[in-house]
Scaffold this motif. Structure first.
Motif, short mmCIF file in Angstrom:
data_model
loop_
_atom_site.label_atom_id
_atom_site.label_comp_id
_atom_site.label_asym_id
_atom_site.label_seq_id
_atom_site.Cartn_x
_atom_site.Cartn_y
_atom_site.Cartn_z
N ALA A 56 0.93 -1.25 -0.07
CA ALA A 56 -0.05 0.03 0.01
C ALA A 56 0.74 1.00 0.05
O ALA A 56 0.65 2.22 -0.76
CB ALA A 56 -0.81 0.05 1.18
N THR A 57 2.14 1.37 0.74
CA THR A 57 2.99 2.23 0.64
C THR A 57 3.61 2.62 -0.75
O THR A 57 3.69 3.62 -0.96
CB THR A 57 3.82 2.05 1.79
OG1 THR A 57 3.20 1.96 3.12
CG2 THR A 57 4.96 3.51 2.12
N VAL A 58 4.05 1.32 -1.21
CA VAL A 58 4.55 1.72 -2.46
C VAL A 58 3.60 2.23 -3.50
O VAL A 58 3.78 3.09 -4.37
CB VAL A 58 5.14 0.08 -2.94
CG1 VAL A 58 5.45 0.14 -4.46
CG2 VAL A 58 6.23 0.02 -2.27
N ASP A 59 2.50 1.73 -3.39
CA ASP A 59 1.19 2.20 -4.28
C ASP A 59 1.12 3.72 -4.10
O ASP A 59 0.78 4.50 -5.16
CB ASP A 59 0.01 1.53 -4.30
CG ASP A 59 -0.08 0.00 -4.69
OD1 ASP A 59 0.93 0.04 -5.53
OD2 ASP A 59 -1.00 -0.77 -4.19
N ARG A 60 0.86 4.09 -2.92
CA ARG A 60 0.82 5.75 -2.43
C ARG A 60 2.03 6.50 -3.09
O ARG A 60 1.81 7.33 -3.72
CB ARG A 60 0.70 5.67 -0.98
CG ARG A 60 0.32 7.10 -0.68
CD ARG A 60 0.30 7.32 0.95
NE ARG A 60 1.52 6.79 1.46
CZ ARG A 60 2.53 7.39 1.75
NH1 ARG A 60 2.78 8.73 1.35
NH2 ARG A 60 3.66 6.64 2.35
N LEU A 61 3.08 5.77 -2.77
CA LEU A 61 4.38 6.72 -3.53
C LEU A 61 4.41 6.51 -4.79
O LEU A 61 4.88 7.59 -5.29
CB LEU A 61 5.91 5.92 -2.89
CG LEU A 61 6.01 5.91 -1.32
CD1 LEU A 61 7.05 5.29 -0.86
CD2 LEU A 61 6.11 7.50 -1.00
N ALA A 62 4.05 5.60 -5.31
CA ALA A 62 3.81 5.58 -6.94
C ALA A 62 2.82 6.74 -7.70
O ALA A 62 3.15 7.34 -8.41
CB ALA A 62 3.59 4.22 -7.50
N ASP A 63 1.65 6.87 -6.73
CA ASP A 63 0.66 7.80 -7.10
C ASP A 63 1.16 9.28 -6.88
O ASP A 63 1.13 10.14 -7.92
CB ASP A 63 -0.56 7.59 -6.20
CG ASP A 63 -1.49 6.36 -6.57
OD1 ASP A 63 -1.05 5.87 -7.88
OD2 ASP A 63 -2.04 5.91 -5.75
N GLU A 64 2.03 9.25 -5.77
CA GLU A 64 2.63 10.72 -5.40
C GLU A 64 3.72 10.84 -6.61
O GLU A 64 3.79 12.34 -6.94
CB GLU A 64 3.16 10.80 -3.97
CG GLU A 64 2.24 10.68 -2.98
CD GLU A 64 2.87 10.80 -1.58
OE1 GLU A 64 4.18 10.90 -1.47
OE2 GLU A 64 2.16 10.41 -0.76
N ASN A 65 4.48 10.09 -6.90
CA ASN A 65 5.50 10.39 -7.95
C ASN A 65 4.90 10.84 -9.03
O ASN A 65 5.21 11.68 -9.88
CB ASN A 65 6.29 9.07 -7.94
CG ASN A 65 7.50 9.37 -8.95
OD1 ASN A 65 7.96 10.52 -9.35
ND2 ASN A 65 8.00 7.92 -9.44
N ARG A 66 3.98 10.08 -9.50
CA ARG A 66 2.95 10.40 -10.77
C ARG A 66 2.44 11.82 -10.79
O ARG A 66 2.72 12.55 -11.86
CB ARG A 66 2.01 9.45 -11.16
CG ARG A 66 1.24 9.59 -12.56
CD ARG A 66 0.32 8.20 -12.80
NE ARG A 66 0.83 7.01 -12.38
CZ ARG A 66 0.49 6.29 -11.22
NH1 ARG A 66 -0.65 6.67 -10.66
NH2 ARG A 66 0.92 5.33 -11.05
#
Length: 102
Positions: A56-66
């Motif tokens: 979930a943290t990786v998904d959140r970070l990927a969204d923030e990165n995008r």
């Protein structure tokens, strides 16, 4: 004849006792292995939930990165527009300067 039967039985029992002698050692080793596996199972029990949190943290970070990449692209477009505006103003000033000199 009773004595032969007795000797035969004693020899057979001795052979059986010799064959069964390593069983307690093997049983102790097996018991230790089972206890170790149980301990590993207890230690690894929270791992699936930790992996879920990590995912979930990786998904959140990927969204923030995008989102940050989109903001950066927008900022770059604005800077290019500002640069073209400055180039246009510079060309206009140069043309005005030439017009006044000519």
């Amino acid at each position: 004849m009773a004595k032969m039967a007795e000797e035969w039985t004693d020899a057979r029992l001795d052979h059986l006792a010799a064959a069964l002698e390593p069983v307690p050692i093997r049983l102790a080793a097996l018991d230790a292995t089972v206890e170790h596996v149980r301990q590993l199972a207890v230690e690894l029990a929270p791992l699936p939930s930790q992996l879920a949190v990590l995912a979930a943290t990786v998904d959140r970070l990927a969204d923030e990165n995008r989102a940050l990449r989109e903001e950066l692209a927008s900022t770059q477009r604005q800077l290019v527009q500002i640069a073209w505006g400055l180039v246009t103003a510079l060309l206009g000033a140069a043309a005005a300067l030439l017009a006044t000199l000519v």
